[in-house]
Motif scaffolding. Structure first.
Motif, PDB file in Angstrom:
ATOM      1  N   VAL A 294      -7.578  -1.047   3.273  1.00  0.00           N
ATOM      2  CA  VAL A 294      -8.153  -0.862   4.802  1.00  0.00           C
ATOM      3  C   VAL A 294      -6.416  -0.329   5.774  1.00  0.00           C
ATOM      4  CG1 VAL A 294      -9.127   0.577   6.091  1.00  0.00           C
ATOM      5  CG2 VAL A 294      -9.893   0.063   3.352  1.00  0.00           C
ATOM      6  N   TYR A 295      -6.868  -2.254   5.756  1.00  0.00           N
ATOM      7  CA  TYR A 295      -6.066  -2.957   7.186  1.00  0.00           C
ATOM      8  C   TYR A 295      -4.304  -2.334   7.063  1.00  0.00           C
ATOM      9  CZ  TYR A 295      -3.837  -5.677  10.232  1.00  0.00           C
ATOM     10  OH  TYR A 295      -3.275  -6.654  11.260  1.00  0.00           O
ATOM     11  N   ALA A 296      -4.212  -2.314   5.995  1.00  0.00           N
ATOM     12  CA  ALA A 296      -2.396  -1.964   5.295  1.00  0.00           C
ATOM     13  C   ALA A 296      -2.564  -1.217   5.528  1.00  0.00           C
ATOM     14  CB  ALA A 296      -2.394  -2.565   4.325  1.00  0.00           C
ATOM     15  N   GLN A 297      -3.478   0.077   5.139  1.00  0.00           N
ATOM     16  CA  GLN A 297      -3.467   1.551   4.715  1.00  0.00           C
ATOM     17  C   GLN A 297      -2.872   2.152   6.249  1.00  0.00           C
ATOM     18  OE1 GLN A 297      -3.477   4.213   3.162  1.00  0.00           O
ATOM     19  NE2 GLN A 297      -2.944   2.993   1.144  1.00  0.00           N
ATOM     20  N   ALA A 298      -3.991   1.341   7.233  1.00  0.00           N
ATOM     21  CA  ALA A 298      -4.118   1.979   9.092  1.00  0.00           C
ATOM     22  C   ALA A 298      -2.481   1.069   9.448  1.00  0.00           C
ATOM     23  CB  ALA A 298      -5.308   1.830   9.507  1.00  0.00           C
ATOM     24  N   LYS A 299      -2.116   0.400   8.754  1.00  0.00           N
ATOM     25  CA  LYS A 299      -0.634  -0.008   9.620  1.00  0.00           C
ATOM     26  C   LYS A 299       0.661   0.836   9.112  1.00  0.00           C
ATOM     27  CE  LYS A 299      -2.396  -3.507  11.969  1.00  0.00           C
ATOM     28  NZ  LYS A 299      -2.086  -3.170  13.734  1.00  0.00           N
ATOM     29  N   ARG A 300       0.281   0.608   7.350  1.00  0.00           N
ATOM     30  CA  ARG A 300       1.489   1.442   7.068  1.00  0.00           C
ATOM     31  C   ARG A 300       1.246   3.121   7.617  1.00  0.00           C
ATOM     32  NH1 ARG A 300       5.541   1.669   4.471  1.00  0.00           N
ATOM     33  NH2 ARG A 300       5.304   0.401   2.995  1.00  0.00           N
ATOM     34  N   ALA A 301       0.214   3.468   7.598  1.00  0.00           N
ATOM     35  CA  ALA A 301      -0.198   4.963   8.622  1.00  0.00           C
ATOM     36  C   ALA A 301       0.420   5.443   9.924  1.00  0.00           C
ATOM     37  CB  ALA A 301      -1.526   5.296   8.715  1.00  0.00           C
ATOM     38  N   LEU A 302       1.248   4.394  10.292  1.00  0.00           N
ATOM     39  CA  LEU A 302       0.900   3.959  12.263  1.00  0.00           C
ATOM     40  C   LEU A 302       2.472   3.877  11.912  1.00  0.00           C
ATOM     41  CD1 LEU A 302       0.433   3.542  14.950  1.00  0.00           C
ATOM     42  CD2 LEU A 302       0.736   1.040  14.543  1.00  0.00           C
ATOM     43  N   SER A 303       3.183   3.601  10.834  1.00  0.00           N
ATOM     44  CA  SER A 303       4.586   2.840  10.904  1.00  0.00           C
ATOM     45  C   SER A 303       5.600   4.588  10.647  1.00  0.00           C
ATOM     46  CB  SER A 303       4.871   2.171   9.483  1.00  0.00           C
ATOM     47  OG  SER A 303       4.530   2.521   8.513  1.00  0.00           O
ATOM     48  N   ILE A 304       4.037   5.755   9.331  1.00  0.00           N
ATOM     49  CA  ILE A 304       4.841   6.840   9.184  1.00  0.00           C
ATOM     50  C   ILE A 304       4.655   7.473  10.706  1.00  0.00           C
ATOM     51  CG2 ILE A 304       3.951   8.611   7.663  1.00  0.00           C
ATOM     52  CD1 ILE A 304       2.710   6.804   6.120  1.00  0.00           C
ATOM     53  N   VAL A 305       3.839   7.357  11.474  1.00  0.00           N
ATOM     54  CA  VAL A 305       4.025   8.736  12.774  1.00  0.00           C
ATOM     55  C   VAL A 305       4.761   7.541  13.100  1.00  0.00           C
ATOM     56  CG1 VAL A 305       2.725   8.850  14.633  1.00  0.00           C
ATOM     57  CG2 VAL A 305       1.283   8.312  12.888  1.00  0.00           C
TER      58      VAL A 305
ATOM     59  N   GLN B  60       0.791  -1.564  -0.198  1.00  0.00           N
ATOM     60  CA  GLN B  60       0.331  -0.375  -0.107  1.00  0.00           C
ATOM     61  C   GLN B  60       1.407   1.248  -0.179  1.00  0.00           C
ATOM     62  OE1 GLN B  60      -3.585  -0.302  -0.058  1.00  0.00           O
ATOM     63  NE2 GLN B  60      -2.882  -1.818  -0.836  1.00  0.00           N
ATOM     64  N   ARG B  61       0.826   1.526  -0.230  1.00  0.00           N
ATOM     65  CA  ARG B  61       1.189   3.609  -0.750  1.00  0.00           C
ATOM     66  C   ARG B  61      -0.031   4.429  -0.220  1.00  0.00           C
ATOM     67  NH1 ARG B  61       1.868   7.073  -5.874  1.00  0.00           N
ATOM     68  NH2 ARG B  61       2.573   9.216  -5.085  1.00  0.00           N
ATOM     69  N   LEU B  62       0.275   5.334   0.914  1.00  0.00           N
ATOM     70  CA  LEU B  62      -0.323   5.813   1.669  1.00  0.00           C
ATOM     71  C   LEU B  62      -2.099   6.486   1.171  1.00  0.00           C
ATOM     72  CD1 LEU B  62      -1.557   7.038   4.820  1.00  0.00           C
ATOM     73  CD2 LEU B  62      -0.057   8.236   4.659  1.00  0.00           C
ATOM     74  N   SER B  63      -2.608   6.011   1.157  1.00  0.00           N
ATOM     75  CA  SER B  63      -4.079   6.837   0.912  1.00  0.00           C
ATOM     76  C   SER B  63      -4.661   7.927   1.643  1.00  0.00           C
ATOM     77  CB  SER B  63      -4.683   6.301  -0.284  1.00  0.00           C
ATOM     78  OG  SER B  63      -6.473   7.065  -0.880  1.00  0.00           O
ATOM     79  N   MET B  64      -5.087   9.685   2.159  1.00  0.00           N
ATOM     80  CA  MET B  64      -5.625   9.486   3.024  1.00  0.00           C
ATOM     81  C   MET B  64      -7.483   9.419   2.504  1.00  0.00           C
ATOM     82  SD  MET B  64      -3.662  11.087   4.774  1.00  0.00           S
ATOM     83  CE  MET B  64      -4.851  11.258   5.891  1.00  0.00           C
ATOM     84  N   SER B  65      -7.852   9.110   1.561  1.00  0.00           N
ATOM     85  CA  SER B  65      -8.988   9.198   1.551  1.00  0.00           C
ATOM     86  C   SER B  65      -9.389   7.729   2.369  1.00  0.00           C
ATOM     87  CB  SER B  65      -9.333   9.124  -0.225  1.00  0.00           C
ATOM     88  OG  SER B  65      -9.620  10.453  -0.743  1.00  0.00           O
ATOM     89  N   TRP B  66      -8.747   6.644   1.884  1.00  0.00           N
ATOM     90  CA  TRP B  66      -9.242   5.546   2.593  1.00  0.00           C
ATOM     91  C   TRP B  66      -9.101   5.822   3.725  1.00  0.00           C
ATOM     92  CZ3 TRP B  66      -7.974   0.418   0.245  1.00  0.00           C
ATOM     93  CH2 TRP B  66      -8.583   0.430  -1.355  1.00  0.00           C
ATOM     94  N   LEU B  67      -7.986   6.326   3.943  1.00  0.00           N
ATOM     95  CA  LEU B  67      -7.789   6.350   6.118  1.00  0.00           C
ATOM     96  C   LEU B  67      -8.683   7.321   6.491  1.00  0.00           C
ATOM     97  CD1 LEU B  67      -4.243   6.680   6.590  1.00  0.00           C
ATOM     98  CD2 LEU B  67      -5.414   5.243   7.486  1.00  0.00           C
TER      99      LEU B  67
END
Length: 315
Positions: free
Chosen positions: A200-211, A180-187
């Motif tokens: 969507v699960y992978a998007q949220a995990k990607r986002a947590l890794s970025i934070v 996944q490439r981070l998508s704010m629309s999906w989040l």
């Protein structure tokens, strides 16, 4: 840089094969320690099944002081008794549905009221939803549970982590985020009209890794060291219920929950992790955050994510 903090560089096929049970067993040959004896206060979320259950038992055997955050009171009570019988120095259970940010904040309030330093926070609670739903607070449920709740826990417990002197945060993510490439629309919405639960699960995990990547340097200045881990492909109840086709195809190479959770316990307990921050681990070895440039987010989306998260942290 220690050998285990230098990300491995290998082929994409080799990287993915490492997610498997055989991949874990290969990695285990280089482990220098199989067990620990620790006297740390460890807060672990999602402790009654899968990775969380395996991690809770391992840490109990090591003698940790456990605070387990769970949804089900009966299962929590049974686990508390089991952890105490396994050797935990102490074990308390807090009941909360971490998909609800109000419950997340109640956990923070309870721990702050105890005024007890937290040596390790393990953000493990999670679920993969195959249909879109919003929480009672009006937030897409995957985003609330997998991203916002751990971030709010981190920020809310920061004073207790700092009070420990040298504390750790372990954010459990997923190898699925590599797709996944981070998508704010999906989040923000989960794409209501074409919902894809695993994505969507992978998007949220990607986002947590970025934070984690964004916060770790500043937090390290205050003695709190933040890292992420992913468990590989583990045969957990969540995989069995949410990804039955994937499990049927890959069952012969899936790792056990204990194998998937090994790195969680290692990151909480091992002295070698002292001062290490900003890494992503699989099987006690740092890994790359991105396997190819296609999955790397745009700087504008990275900034938008941090702004999005700050809206909830500051409330």
């Amino acid at each position: 840089m220690s050998n285990f903090t230098k990300p491995l560089r290998q082929s994409l096929i080799g990287e993915i094969w490492d997610f498997t049970g055989p991949g874990y067993r290969k990695a285990k040959k280089r482990f220098t320690r199989q067990s620990w004896s620790i006297d740390k206060h460890i807060v672990l979320t999602g402790a009654t099944s899968g990775l969380g259950l395996s991690a809770a038992k391992s840490l109990a055997v090591a003698g940790a002081n456990l605070t387990l955050v769970v949804r089900d009171p009966a299962r929590g009570q049974a686990l508390q008794q089991e952890c105490e019988s396994l050797g935990a120095s102490s074990c308390q259970v807090l009941i909360a549905d971490l998909a609800l940010l109000a419950d997340t904040r109640r956990v923070i309030d309870a721990l702050v009221a105890q005024n007890r330093p937290v040596d390790v926070l393990i953000n493990n609670a999670g679920a993969l939803f195959n249909s879109r739903a919003e929480t009672a607070e009006g937030i897409e449920q995957s985003t609330s549970l997998l991203l916002l709740s751990p971030v709010i826990l981190m920020q809310g417990l920061k004073p207790l982590l700092q009070a420990a002197g040298s504390a750790r945060v372990v954010n459990v993510v997923s190898g699925g985020m590599y797709t996944q490439r981070l998508s704010m629309s999906w989040l923000r919405s989960g794409f209501a009209h074409r919902y894809d639960g695993p994505a969507v699960y992978a998007q949220a995990k990607r986002a947590l890794s970025i934070v984690t990547q964004e916060w770790h340097e500043e937090w390290a200045k205050h003695g709190v060291f933040i890292n992420t881990m992913h468990p590989g492909w583990a045969d957990t109840p969540g995989v069995q219920s949410a990804l039955p086709t994937f499990r049927r195809i890959t069952q012969w190479i899936l790792r056990s929950p204990e194998e998937g959770a090994d790195t969680i316990a290692w990151m909480a307990a091992d002295d070698d992790l002292e001062g290490v921050s900003g890494c992503l681990f699989l099987d006690r070895q740092a890994r790359r955050y991105y396997l190819n440039k296609k999955s790397q987010e745009r700087p504008t989306d990275r900034r938008a994510l941090l702004s999005f998260v700050s809206e909830f942290v500051s409330n």
